[in-house]
Design an enzyme around this catalytic site. Structure first.
Site, PDB file in Angstrom:
ATOM      1  N   ARG A 197      -9.531   1.496   8.077  1.00 20.83           N
ATOM      2  CA  ARG A 197      -9.383   2.911   8.456  1.00 20.83           C
ATOM      3  C   ARG A 197     -10.488   3.785   7.876  1.00 20.83           C
ATOM      4  NH1 ARG A 197      -3.412   3.080   6.952  1.00 20.83           N
ATOM      5  NH2 ARG A 197      -3.748   0.874   6.606  1.00 20.83           N
ATOM      6  N   GLU A 243      -0.223  -5.333  -6.046  1.00 24.42           N
ATOM      7  CA  GLU A 243       1.082  -5.416  -6.704  1.00 24.42           C
ATOM      8  C   GLU A 243       1.463  -6.884  -6.929  1.00 24.42           C
ATOM      9  OE1 GLU A 243       3.874  -3.044  -4.605  1.00 24.42           O
ATOM     10  OE2 GLU A 243       5.513  -3.539  -5.976  1.00 24.42           O
TER      11      GLU A 243
HETATM   12  P1  AMP Z   1      -4.591   1.959  -3.023  1.00 22.34           P
HETATM   13  O1  AMP Z   1      -5.580   0.849  -3.270  1.00 22.34           O
HETATM   14  O2  AMP Z   1      -3.277   1.719  -3.714  1.00 22.34           O
HETATM   15  O3  AMP Z   1      -5.181   3.319  -3.343  1.00 22.34           O
HETATM   16  O4  AMP Z   1      -4.232   1.917  -1.474  1.00 22.34           O
HETATM   17  C1  AMP Z   1      -5.122   2.448  -0.558  1.00 22.34           C
HETATM   18  C2  AMP Z   1      -5.209   1.612   0.689  1.00 22.34           C
HETATM   19  O5  AMP Z   1      -3.944   1.156   1.150  1.00 22.34           O
HETATM   20  C3  AMP Z   1      -5.803   2.439   1.809  1.00 22.34           C
HETATM   21  O6  AMP Z   1      -6.775   1.665   2.496  1.00 22.34           O
HETATM   22  C4  AMP Z   1      -4.629   2.810   2.678  1.00 22.34           C
HETATM   23  O7  AMP Z   1      -4.984   2.705   4.051  1.00 22.34           O
HETATM   24  C5  AMP Z   1      -3.526   1.828   2.326  1.00 22.34           C
HETATM   25  N1  AMP Z   1      -2.240   2.499   1.975  1.00 22.34           N
HETATM   26  C6  AMP Z   1      -1.641   2.504   0.758  1.00 22.34           C
HETATM   27  N2  AMP Z   1      -0.481   3.165   0.776  1.00 22.34           N
HETATM   28  C7  AMP Z   1      -0.334   3.634   2.044  1.00 22.34           C
HETATM   29  C8  AMP Z   1       0.664   4.446   2.703  1.00 22.34           C
HETATM   30  N3  AMP Z   1       1.760   4.905   2.071  1.00 22.34           N
HETATM   31  N4  AMP Z   1       0.479   4.738   4.008  1.00 22.34           N
HETATM   32  C9  AMP Z   1      -0.619   4.297   4.676  1.00 22.34           C
HETATM   33  N5  AMP Z   1      -1.584   3.535   4.110  1.00 22.34           N
HETATM   34  C10 AMP Z   1      -1.457   3.198   2.811  1.00 22.34           C
END
Ligand code: AMP
Length: 172
Positions: A60, A97
């Site tokens: 995305r 996780e």
């Molecule tokens: P993080 O590494 O935990 O910051 O997660 C970010 C990545 O996971 C991004 O590429 C987001 O597209 C996806 N992501 C994480 N949580 C969500 C959520 N609640 N809704 C949509 N995409 C998410």
């Protein structure tokens, strides 16, 4: 424009307890899409980041990063999941996780003195963006900032990122 009204909430996706922020409903809205890219570009200009390149995170980050690069007159570089890029790559592993994941960038994508802005659709824990920052460091580039459409404030992902400007358009 109220961008939140164009982002769809999907409870319990991809697993129970997660509210998925679905940007496909934003993307299909012509005014919403244009406003999103224009607003992100405006914030980047205001922050005087002076980036040379946008690095977008699969997948995305590609959707928002490429039109942003076009709008700002910059080049776009993809950071991809393993074994997608054809030329020699640098890789970084990062914690999920459960287990680990990996991201890759072409070794010759950036000159060491380039200024880079990392773009993704959403920051949650910051793990993905922080891993991408490590790839940029490995090449020896200057990271000048991060740009996200959505920020999940409760997860405090900002704390896991290097100390550079972090732009987000919508907070939950
Ligand atoms: P993080 O590494 O935990 O910051 O997660 C970010 C990545 O996971 C991004 O590429 C987001 O597209 C996806 N992501 C994480 N949580 C969500 C959520 N609640 N809704 C949509 N995409 C998410």
């Amino acid at each position: 424009m109220d961008l939140k009204s164009l982002i769809r909430d999907i409870p319990d996706f991809p697993k129970p307890g997660i509210v998925f922020r679905d940007i496909t409903t934003l993307l299909r809205d012509p005014q919403g899409l244009r406003y999103t890219i224009d607003f992100l570009a405006e914030k980047c200009i205001d922050a005087e980041l002076k980036a040379d390149y946008i690095v977008g995170i699969e997948s995305r980050g590609f959707i928002f990063g490429t039109p942003l690069a076009y709008k700002l007159g910059l080049g776009f570089i993809p950071v991809r999941k393993p074994r997608k890029l054809p030329a020699p790559v640098y890789s970084v592993e990062y914690e999920l996780e459960y287990g680990t994941d990996c991201l890759e960038i072409h070794q010759d994508a950036l000159h060491p003195n380039s200024r880079v802005l990392i773009v993704d659709d959403l920051i949650a824990t910051g793990g993905t963006a922080s891993a991408t920052a490590k790839l940029i460091e490995k090449i020896g580039c200057e990271l000048v900032g991060f740009g996200f459409i959505i920020e999940l404030r409760d997860l405090e992902g900002r704390k896991n990122l290097p100390d550079v400007p972090i732009i987000s358009l919508v907070e939950y």
